[in-house]
Design a protein around this motif. Structure first.
Motif, PDB file in Angstrom:
ATOM      1  N   LEU A  19       0.832  -1.210   0.000  1.00  0.00           N
ATOM      2  CA  LEU A  19       0.000   0.000   0.000  1.00  0.00           C
ATOM      3  C   LEU A  19       0.862   1.254   0.000  1.00  0.00           C
ATOM      4  O   LEU A  19       0.621   2.195  -0.772  1.00  0.00           O
ATOM      5  N   ILE A  20       1.855   1.265   0.875  1.00  0.00           N
ATOM      6  CA  ILE A  20       2.706   2.461   1.020  1.00  0.00           C
ATOM      7  C   ILE A  20       3.514   2.716  -0.245  1.00  0.00           C
ATOM      8  O   ILE A  20       3.622   3.860  -0.715  1.00  0.00           O
ATOM      9  N   LYS A  21       4.059   1.646  -0.833  1.00  0.00           N
ATOM     10  CA  LYS A  21       4.917   1.807  -2.016  1.00  0.00           C
ATOM     11  C   LYS A  21       4.139   2.264  -3.246  1.00  0.00           C
ATOM     12  O   LYS A  21       4.722   2.781  -4.191  1.00  0.00           O
ATOM     13  N   ARG A  22       2.823   2.101  -3.213  1.00  0.00           N
ATOM     14  CA  ARG A  22       1.995   2.629  -4.311  1.00  0.00           C
ATOM     15  C   ARG A  22       1.885   4.149  -4.228  1.00  0.00           C
ATOM     16  O   ARG A  22       1.655   4.821  -5.225  1.00  0.00           O
ATOM     17  N   VAL A  23       2.019   4.684  -3.012  1.00  0.00           N
ATOM     18  CA  VAL A  23       1.912   6.138  -2.809  1.00  0.00           C
ATOM     19  C   VAL A  23       3.297   6.785  -2.814  1.00  0.00           C
ATOM     20  O   VAL A  23       3.521   7.810  -3.455  1.00  0.00           O
ATOM     21  N   ILE A  24       4.240   6.182  -2.078  1.00  0.00           N
ATOM     22  CA  ILE A  24       5.609   6.716  -2.033  1.00  0.00           C
ATOM     23  C   ILE A  24       6.442   5.886  -2.990  1.00  0.00           C
ATOM     24  O   ILE A  24       7.005   4.841  -2.638  1.00  0.00           O
ATOM     25  N   THR A  25       6.498   6.339  -4.232  1.00  0.00           N
ATOM     26  CA  THR A  25       7.097   5.545  -5.313  1.00  0.00           C
ATOM     27  C   THR A  25       8.573   5.860  -5.524  1.00  0.00           C
ATOM     28  O   THR A  25       9.290   5.083  -6.143  1.00  0.00           O
ATOM     29  N   ASP A  26       9.044   6.998  -5.010  1.00  0.00           N
ATOM     30  CA  ASP A  26      10.416   7.437  -5.240  1.00  0.00           C
ATOM     31  C   ASP A  26      11.216   7.315  -3.942  1.00  0.00           C
ATOM     32  O   ASP A  26      11.128   8.180  -3.069  1.00  0.00           O
ATOM     33  N   GLN A  27      12.001   6.269  -3.817  1.00  0.00           N
ATOM     34  CA  GLN A  27      12.764   6.067  -2.583  1.00  0.00           C
ATOM     35  C   GLN A  27      13.956   7.027  -2.481  1.00  0.00           C
ATOM     36  O   GLN A  27      14.586   7.124  -1.427  1.00  0.00           O
ATOM     37  N   GLN A  28      14.260   7.751  -3.550  1.00  0.00           N
ATOM     38  CA  GLN A  28      15.335   8.746  -3.511  1.00  0.00           C
ATOM     39  C   GLN A  28      14.797  10.142  -3.191  1.00  0.00           C
ATOM     40  O   GLN A  28      15.575  11.091  -3.051  1.00  0.00           O
ATOM     41  N   GLY A  29      13.486  10.251  -3.090  1.00  0.00           N
ATOM     42  CA  GLY A  29      12.855  11.523  -2.745  1.00  0.00           C
ATOM     43  C   GLY A  29      12.362  11.497  -1.311  1.00  0.00           C
ATOM     44  O   GLY A  29      12.610  10.542  -0.560  1.00  0.00           O
ATOM     45  N   PRO A  30      11.651  12.531  -0.883  1.00  0.00           N
ATOM     46  CA  PRO A  30      11.068  12.522   0.462  1.00  0.00           C
ATOM     47  C   PRO A  30      10.043  11.402   0.576  1.00  0.00           C
ATOM     48  O   PRO A  30       9.540  10.903  -0.434  1.00  0.00           O
ATOM     49  N   GLY A  31       9.745  10.985   1.773  1.00  0.00           N
ATOM     50  CA  GLY A  31       8.827   9.864   1.940  1.00  0.00           C
ATOM     51  C   GLY A  31       7.995   9.969   3.187  1.00  0.00           C
ATOM     52  O   GLY A  31       7.356  11.004   3.431  1.00  0.00           O
ATOM     53  N   GLY A  32       8.024   8.931   4.026  1.00  0.00           N
ATOM     54  CA  GLY A  32       7.202   8.963   5.225  1.00  0.00           C
ATOM     55  C   GLY A  32       7.524   7.823   6.163  1.00  0.00           C
ATOM     56  O   GLY A  32       8.279   6.894   5.831  1.00  0.00           O
ATOM     57  N   VAL A  33       6.956   7.903   7.352  1.00  0.00           N
ATOM     58  CA  VAL A  33       7.089   6.839   8.355  1.00  0.00           C
ATOM     59  C   VAL A  33       5.682   6.419   8.774  1.00  0.00           C
ATOM     60  O   VAL A  33       4.777   7.246   8.859  1.00  0.00           O
ATOM     61  N   PHE A  34       5.527   5.122   9.047  1.00  0.00           N
ATOM     62  CA  PHE A  34       4.202   4.576   9.329  1.00  0.00           C
ATOM     63  C   PHE A  34       4.280   3.590  10.483  1.00  0.00           C
ATOM     64  O   PHE A  34       5.269   2.873  10.635  1.00  0.00           O
ATOM     65  N   LEU A  55      21.498  15.663   1.465  1.00  0.00           N
ATOM     66  CA  LEU A  55      22.556  14.878   2.103  1.00  0.00           C
ATOM     67  C   LEU A  55      22.405  13.382   1.859  1.00  0.00           C
ATOM     68  O   LEU A  55      23.249  12.595   2.274  1.00  0.00           O
ATOM     69  N   GLY A  56      21.300  12.992   1.207  1.00  0.00           N
ATOM     70  CA  GLY A  56      21.072  11.585   0.922  1.00  0.00           C
ATOM     71  C   GLY A  56      20.808  10.746   2.156  1.00  0.00           C
ATOM     72  O   GLY A  56      21.121   9.555   2.190  1.00  0.00           O
ATOM     73  N   VAL A  57      20.213  11.351   3.189  1.00  0.00           N
ATOM     74  CA  VAL A  57      19.959  10.654   4.455  1.00  0.00           C
ATOM     75  C   VAL A  57      18.586   9.988   4.420  1.00  0.00           C
ATOM     76  O   VAL A  57      17.579  10.639   4.128  1.00  0.00           O
ATOM     77  N   ASP A  58      18.554   8.691   4.728  1.00  0.00           N
ATOM     78  CA  ASP A  58      17.290   7.955   4.743  1.00  0.00           C
ATOM     79  C   ASP A  58      16.431   8.366   5.939  1.00  0.00           C
ATOM     80  O   ASP A  58      16.948   8.687   7.008  1.00  0.00           O
ATOM     81  N   GLN A 204      15.884  26.105  16.377  1.00  0.00           N
ATOM     82  CA  GLN A 204      16.336  25.141  17.375  1.00  0.00           C
ATOM     83  C   GLN A 204      16.953  23.912  16.705  1.00  0.00           C
ATOM     84  O   GLN A 204      16.470  23.441  15.673  1.00  0.00           O
ATOM     85  N   ILE A 205      18.044  23.409  17.281  1.00  0.00           N
ATOM     86  CA  ILE A 205      18.631  22.166  16.796  1.00  0.00           C
ATOM     87  C   ILE A 205      17.798  21.007  17.330  1.00  0.00           C
ATOM     88  O   ILE A 205      17.703  20.802  18.540  1.00  0.00           O
ATOM     89  N   ILE A 206      17.181  20.267  16.440  1.00  0.00           N
ATOM     90  CA  ILE A 206      16.304  19.161  16.827  1.00  0.00           C
ATOM     91  C   ILE A 206      16.866  17.876  16.225  1.00  0.00           C
ATOM     92  O   ILE A 206      16.913  17.717  15.003  1.00  0.00           O
ATOM     93  N   LYS A 207      17.311  16.982  17.116  1.00  0.00           N
ATOM     94  CA  LYS A 207      17.905  15.730  16.667  1.00  0.00           C
ATOM     95  C   LYS A 207      16.904  14.912  15.858  1.00  0.00           C
ATOM     96  O   LYS A 207      15.736  14.819  16.219  1.00  0.00           O
ATOM     97  N   ASN A 208      17.385  14.346  14.752  1.00  0.00           N
ATOM     98  CA  ASN A 208      16.559  13.478  13.882  1.00  0.00           C
ATOM     99  C   ASN A 208      15.387  14.214  13.242  1.00  0.00           C
ATOM    100  O   ASN A 208      14.350  13.613  12.959  1.00  0.00           O
ATOM    101  N   ARG A 209      15.560  15.499  13.000  1.00  0.00           N
ATOM    102  CA  ARG A 209      14.513  16.262  12.314  1.00  0.00           C
ATOM    103  C   ARG A 209      14.445  15.841  10.839  1.00  0.00           C
ATOM    104  O   ARG A 209      15.471  15.790  10.147  1.00  0.00           O
ATOM    105  N   ALA A 210      13.247  15.525  10.377  1.00  0.00           N
ATOM    106  CA  ALA A 210      13.028  15.295   8.950  1.00  0.00           C
ATOM    107  C   ALA A 210      12.850  16.654   8.270  1.00  0.00           C
ATOM    108  O   ALA A 210      12.144  17.525   8.785  1.00  0.00           O
TER     109      ALA A 210
END
Length: 346
Positions: A19-34, A55-58, A204-210
């Motif tokens: 289901l998710i991969k049908r919506v987020i089709t570009d793994q090199q672009g922005p995406g999401g967490v579920f 920066l190419g950070v997943d 503000q510096i926020i660790k692990n900010r997307a």
């Protein structure tokens, strides 16, 4: 004897991935967490796409996202916390606290919570562009829209409204004596151990900010800047999947509110003519697969969010994305549908 359950879980995970991969089709672009949780425990949690394209950070499930209008849940519960402390009543008119508000004697806190106030939504005002990047006090925000003609009489109809929740944030400040951000921090985040949740800040510096993105034609761009004092109590909080699960667990376990106050948030209400509408205090009330659910999404430049809670099976599903090109609204509801069908009561 455990194989059927394990196989069922694997099948569910595979279907969610699809289901998710049908919506987020570009793994090199922005995406999401579920995330899918049942009875307070995580059953599924994955990240797709990049947290930072440059920066190419997943992305990772621990990343911090802007919530947009999911903020309204926290604002509504804050109001109910003040009611529980006998500092206000949701039946109070806003003129009790803001004497000069136009026709404020006819508009109640309940009207603001349920989007039935008729106040002009500031996000629909053409002059919004002039203040979008300015530092605004809550009073300045209220003054920005308060003299606009109302759209309808209080209680006449339901119409989703950000101005009402900005007003609620201002009332929280006036009544509690604390700034909204501090109130949320002290009375919710600190109480529940939500250590990766914040009132949003670009400085503000926020660790692990997307990082947030938008899509223009066929290319991604960095999100449009907005001063978070503008959406304020209607859309300026940040959080993670894990912290949102702490939040949902706390609500159903009455860690913040007693049962009577909690029920107010999740009850449908009536318009002046007696018609029932499907919104409580900070949550839409829907039906999925024949079961009642409480749900709310959010959208702010570069980010979208969606959370769905199914009381009958104690299932909580959340989707957070870092591009407003990837809407998790329908996707999260569809994941919830899958979870309802697959998850057996244990």
């Amino acid at each position: 004897m455990f194989w059927p359950v394990a196989t069922n879980a694997q099948k569910l995970n595979g279907q969610i991935d699809s289901l998710i991969k049908r919506v987020i089709t570009d793994q090199q672009g922005p995406g999401g967490v579920f995330m899918v949780a049942q009875k307070g425990k995580v059953l599924y949690q994955k990240a797709f796409g990049k947290a930072n394209i440059e920066l190419g950070v997943d992305l990772a499930p621990e990343d911090v996202f802007q919530l947009g209008s999911m903020t309204k849940q926290f604002t509504a519960i804050s109001v109910l916390l003040l009611e529980q402390q006998s500092k206000l009543k949701v039946s109070d008119s806003i003129s009790k606290y803001i004497p000069d508000y136009p026709a404020g004697n006819k508009i109640t806190i309940h009207h603001l919570l349920t989007h039935t106030s008729g106040i002009k939504d500031f996000t629909k005002m053409k002059s919004l562009a002039g203040i979008a990047q300015r530092e605004m006090t809550p009073k300045m925000m209220v003054d920005f829209f308060k003299d606009e003609p109302v759209d309808f009489a209080p209680g006449e109809r339901f119409e989703y409204n950000n101005s009402g929740y900005v007003l609620l944030g201002y009332l929280i400040e006036l009544i509690s004596g604390e700034q909204y951000a501090d109130f949320i921090q002290h009375h919710i985040f600190d109480q529940l151990g939500m250590s990766h949740s914040y009132y949003a800040s670009d400085r503000q510096i926020i660790k692990n900010r997307a990082y947030g993105y938008q899509k223009k034609e066929n290319a991604y761009v960095n999100k449009t800047a907005i001063n978070f004092s503008v959406p304020f109590a209607s859309g300026s909080l940040m959080s993670t999947l894990a912290d949102l699960l702490k939040w949902q667990n706390a609500l159903i376990q009455n860690k913040l509110l007693n049962t009577a106050e909690t029920n107010k948030a999740f009850s449908p209400y009536k318009l002046n003519n007696g018609t029932l509408f499907n919104y409580g205090y900070g949550w839409h009330l829907k039906v999925l697969e024949g079961l009642p659910v409480a749900a709310h999404g959010g959208s702010i430049f570069g980010f979208k969010s969606m959370g769905v809670y199914v009381p009958g099976k104690d299932i909580y599903v959340v989707g957070l994305t870092n591009c407003d090109c990837n809407s998790p609204t329908l996707l999260t509801e569809n994941i919830a549908r899958l979870a309802i069908m697959h998850l057996i009561k244990k």
